[in-house]
Write an enzyme that holds these catalytic residues in place. Structure first.
Site, PDB file in Angstrom:
ATOM      1  N   GLY A  47      -7.055  -1.910  -2.602  1.00 58.53           N
ATOM      2  CA  GLY A  47      -5.926  -1.183  -3.176  1.00 58.53           C
ATOM      3  C   GLY A  47      -5.318  -1.904  -4.366  1.00 58.53           C
ATOM      4  O   GLY A  47      -4.928  -1.277  -5.360  1.00 58.53           O
ATOM      5  N   ASP A  48      -5.246  -3.234  -4.286  1.00 57.45           N
ATOM      6  CA  ASP A  48      -4.724  -4.027  -5.407  1.00 57.45           C
ATOM      7  C   ASP A  48      -5.628  -3.887  -6.629  1.00 57.45           C
ATOM      8  O   ASP A  48      -5.159  -3.825  -7.771  1.00 57.45           O
ATOM      9  CB  ASP A  48      -4.627  -5.497  -5.007  1.00 57.45           C
TER      10      ASP A  48
END
Length: 300
Positions: free
Chosen positions: A245-246
């Site tokens: 997600g980052d």
């Protein structure tokens, strides 16, 4: 300049073992130590894209020194606040199913918090701040809202339910919940793309400018007030979901910094997140570029 803020960074100790048995002696096949934390991950993937950033947050003790060393080795600029307590160490067990053991984090003093606030107040409208991840248990629960209130710059948020919801009224450029987090916010199951779109549009009504929703192997949605993109991702062997997600956030920011269109920025975001899921560490630019042509967008 892009600044990434990690209030609760960590040394991530990743242990690979074929079969982990609780209560017994286990032997690992290999181990890695990474500078961890959502904002730090964003900085690392931005660096892979060739986009500079400065990592902010709190570090202390020997784990903090290791984080500083790792980022310096990657030529990532830092401006951490030095704290008296030790930065946490998180354990990631990779043996069949992924198991994570995350520590609560260090004690942050009022003086250390004030030093961070002073840094944030100095950012300008030309800057973008990424506020990402958990907060140490010693910090007040509304710290994200305090930071958003101080911001004179654009900002992006990737955090859990209450931390994210508290900043919407300050109009983040985009937020990035995953499907599970979105369901927790609205206390309901989201079964279809239309369900997800409706929930994202509600967050836009509450103040978010855009919402990017990770759907794991099913791709992602990008929702604005006027359009919705659905991204389909290529199939592959998922090795490690930590940091995916980052990486998606970093890809979106990299596209914006390069002046790409919204659709191309979103494709780069999804390719970045997917590439990280297919590798043991965060994705490299080469890995991202291999995935990028296979990301398909549709307007829904």
């Amino acid at each position: 300049m892009i600044y990434t803020l990690t209030l609760n960074p960590s040394v991530d100790y990743v242990v690979f073992a074929d079969d982990i048995k609780l209560g017994e002696l286990n032997r690992s096949q290999k181990t890695f130590k990474f500078a961890g934390g959502k904002g730090i991950n964003v900085s690392r993937v931005l660096q892979a894209h060739g986009i500079p950033s400065t990592a902010l947050g709190f570090i202390g003790g020997f784990p903090g020194a290791l984080i500083q060393q790792k980022l310096e080795e990657s030529e990532i600029a830092t401006d951490f606040v030095a704290i008296q307590d030790d930065t946490r160490i998180n354990i990631k067990l990779k043996g069949g199913n992924e198991t994570e053991i995350n520590a609560p984090g260090p004690v942050i003093s009022q003086a250390e918090t004030a030093q961070l606030f002073k840094q944030i107040e100095q950012l300008t409208a030309e800057d973008t701040l990424v506020i990402a991840g958990s907060i140490p248990s010693s910090m007040q629960a509304d710290i994200y809202e305090d930071i958003a209130r101080l911001c004179k710059c654009q900002f992006v948020v990737d955090a859990e339910k209450d931390l994210l919801l508290s900043v919407l009224k300050y109009h983040p450029v985009f937020i990035k919940p995953n499907k599970t987090e979105l369901e927790e916010m609205f206390d309901c199951q989201l079964h279809t793309d239309d369900d997800i779109k409706a929930a994202a549009r509600e967050l836009i009504q509450q103040g978010a400018q855009n919402v990017m929703v990770s759907l794991g192997g099913e791709g992602a949605l990008f929702v604005s007030e006027s359009l919705v993109y659905k991204a389909q991702v290529p199939s592959g062997r998922v090795v490690n979901t930590v940091g995916s997600g980052d990486s998606t956030v970093a890809g979106m920011l990299a596209g914006r910094e390069r002046g790409l269109s919204l659709s191309d920025s979103f494709k780069l975001a999804v390719a970045s997140g997917t590439a990280t899921a297919f590798t043991e560490d965060l994705a490299t630019d080469e890995q991202i570029q291999q995935i990028l042509p296979n990301v398909q967008l549709t307007i829904i």
